[in-house]
Design an enzyme around this catalytic site. Structure first.
Site, PDB file in Angstrom:
ATOM      1  N   ARG A  49       0.859  -1.178   0.000  1.00 48.89           N
ATOM      2  CA  ARG A  49       0.000   0.000   0.000  1.00 48.89           C
ATOM      3  C   ARG A  49       0.901   1.236   0.000  1.00 48.89           C
ATOM      4  O   ARG A  49       1.946   1.247   0.667  1.00 48.89           O
ATOM      5  CB  ARG A  49      -0.893   0.031   1.258  1.00 48.89           C
ATOM      6  CG  ARG A  49      -2.040  -0.960   1.221  1.00 48.89           C
ATOM      7  CD  ARG A  49      -3.107  -0.561   0.194  1.00 48.89           C
ATOM      8  NE  ARG A  49      -4.241  -1.484   0.162  1.00 48.89           N
ATOM      9  CZ  ARG A  49      -4.336  -2.548  -0.628  1.00 48.89           C
ATOM     10  NH1 ARG A  49      -3.366  -2.856  -1.469  1.00 48.89           N
ATOM     11  NH2 ARG A  49      -5.407  -3.311  -0.589  1.00 48.89           N
ATOM     12  N   HIS A 104      -1.132   0.239  -9.832  1.00 49.72           N
ATOM     13  CA  HIS A 104      -1.760  -0.790  -8.987  1.00 49.72           C
ATOM     14  C   HIS A 104      -2.190  -2.006  -9.819  1.00 49.72           C
ATOM     15  O   HIS A 104      -3.357  -2.391  -9.835  1.00 49.72           O
ATOM     16  CB  HIS A 104      -2.958  -0.197  -8.226  1.00 49.72           C
ATOM     17  CG  HIS A 104      -3.240  -0.918  -6.928  1.00 49.72           C
ATOM     18  ND1 HIS A 104      -3.577  -0.290  -5.757  1.00 49.72           N
ATOM     19  CD2 HIS A 104      -3.239  -2.240  -6.622  1.00 49.72           C
ATOM     20  CE1 HIS A 104      -3.774  -1.178  -4.797  1.00 49.72           C
ATOM     21  NE2 HIS A 104      -3.573  -2.377  -5.305  1.00 49.72           N
ATOM     22  N   GLU A 115      -3.959   7.366  -4.323  1.00 52.23           N
ATOM     23  CA  GLU A 115      -4.228   6.690  -5.590  1.00 52.23           C
ATOM     24  C   GLU A 115      -5.560   7.162  -6.135  1.00 52.23           C
ATOM     25  O   GLU A 115      -6.532   7.153  -5.385  1.00 52.23           O
ATOM     26  CB  GLU A 115      -4.290   5.174  -5.382  1.00 52.23           C
ATOM     27  CG  GLU A 115      -2.935   4.539  -5.465  1.00 52.23           C
ATOM     28  CD  GLU A 115      -2.975   3.034  -5.283  1.00 52.23           C
ATOM     29  OE1 GLU A 115      -4.051   2.427  -5.487  1.00 52.23           O
ATOM     30  OE2 GLU A 115      -1.941   2.474  -4.924  1.00 52.23           O
TER      31      GLU A 115
HETATM   32  C1  DGY Z   1      -5.331  -6.246  -2.900  1.00 54.03           C
HETATM   33  O1  DGY Z   1      -5.813  -7.348  -3.109  1.00 54.03           O
HETATM   34  O2  DGY Z   1      -5.278  -5.762  -1.781  1.00 54.03           O
HETATM   35  C2  DGY Z   1      -4.810  -5.539  -4.072  1.00 54.03           C
HETATM   36  O3  DGY Z   1      -4.211  -4.350  -3.737  1.00 54.03           O
HETATM   37  C3  DGY Z   1      -5.913  -5.347  -5.076  1.00 54.03           C
HETATM   38  O4  DGY Z   1      -5.337  -5.212  -6.318  1.00 54.03           O
END
Ligand code: DGY
Length: 328
Positions: free
Chosen positions: A241, A289, A270
């Site tokens: 993240r 992402h 984002e």
């Molecule tokens: C997740 O699964 O947390 C990813 O970031 C989604 O793409």
């Protein structure tokens, strides 16, 4: 015409339609066919009267969204393994199960992390920019990067994705160090991963890949002070993240050559605005992402999130619940 006795499900972005057949058989399913993440206002408006919400691409579900849905809300089935977009405490207080999509995206995300590691280490982004600007860069010292084979990989958070990255590192003859909340004795044997402190990890890593969940205690875990301890040749990789990194400090560290570069699948916020320096700092390679964006992973995520909603709406236990205390 919708049958008022049938449960209503709201999916907040496009998904793999074919994987919704079982859910559509028992529920009226509405899919918001807009790829951009829904705003909180849209989330509240779309949630009204829903029995299940499947939030896509980080659509936020806080207490106000749950209240907008009303007392008929039975499950929030996140489309993603990370669920920092959901106020789990608020859901638990309302006895609403929250589910996620582990496992199905592990290999896709590990592939993305390893791809970023190589792309950032070997400066592919700067190379592509040079090509697009008609600047051929084959000369002494130009675009020389960091060699991956035989280097030291540091993994922060040795969960399923971190372990899958460690498996890939074996093929590249890398020494693997890790730091996690809990030690993983089995992984230490099967992956030849060496446990170390956070400080040792950031000091020794040639490549540092972040795989811990975003929680209050991990927000900005890679801050200016941590970056200052890294090798000047080190490369940071983040498929977790954006909030794990103090982004302004990362930009400064790369600009000042305190570290060599970064490969990022995630940013904070984002999406970043087009003029955000994270997109314009040579040495920082950013993708939007894409970690779980393989055909197999996205099909699996659709099946699992829909399967979780289906289970709860038909009176069964969800398959992958993150607040199981609400089930008893
Ligand atoms: C997740 O699964 O947390 C990813 O970031 C989604 O793409």
């Amino acid at each position: 015409m919708s049958d008022t006795r049938r449960p209503r499900v709201w999916i907040t972005g496009p998904v793999v339609e074919a994987a919704l057949a079982d859910l559509r058989a028992i529920a009226d399913v509405t899919v918001r066919q807009i790829p951009e993440t829904a705003s909180l206002d849209e989330m509240r408006a779309g949630a009204v009267g829903m029995s299940a919400i499947i939030p896509i691409s980080g659509g936020r579900v806080d207490g106000s969204v749950m209240d907008a849905a009303g007392p008929g809300l039975k499950v929030v089935a996140n489309f993603g393994v990370g669920y920092d977009n959901i106020d789990v405490a608020a859901a638990t207080a309302r006895r609403i199960p929250v589910t996620n999509t582990p496992d199905v995206l592990v290999e896709a995300t590990a592939d993305a992390a390893f791809g970023l590691l190589i792309a950032a280490g070997r400066r592919f982004g700067e190379g592509q920019t040079a090509m697009l600007e008609n600047r051929w860069q084959w000369a002494q010292g130009l675009l020389w990067g960091q060699e991956v084979f035989g280097s030291t990989l540091g993994i922060l958070g040795l969960g399923r994705i971190g372990a899958a990255v460690a498996r890939r590192a074996q093929g590249f003859g890398m020494r693997v160090l890790y730091h996690s909340r809990n030690r993983k004795p089995e992984a230490e044997v099967s992956l030849r991963a060496e446990y170390c402190s956070f400080e040792e990890l950031i000091r020794q890593s040639d490549f540092l890949s972040l795989h811990c969940a975003l929680r209050p205690e991990t927000r900005h875990i890679l801050n200016a002070a941590a970056l200052a301890m890294m090798k000047p040749t080190a490369v940071v990789v983040n498929t977790g993240r954006g909030g794990l990194i103090e982004q302004s400090a990362l930009i400064e560290a790369v600009r000042n050559k305190q570290i060599a570069g970064a490969g990022l699948d995630v940013t904070d916020p984002e999406p970043p605005s087009p003029d955000d320096p994270i997109l314009h700092t040579p040495g920082i390679f950013v993708i939007p992402h894409l970690g779980s964006a393989s055909v197999a992973a996205r099909q699996g995520m659709t099946r699992l999130s829909a399967g979780n909603a289906l289970a709860v709406l038909t009176g069964r236990s969800p398959l992958t619940c993150v607040n199981p205390e609400v089930l008893s």
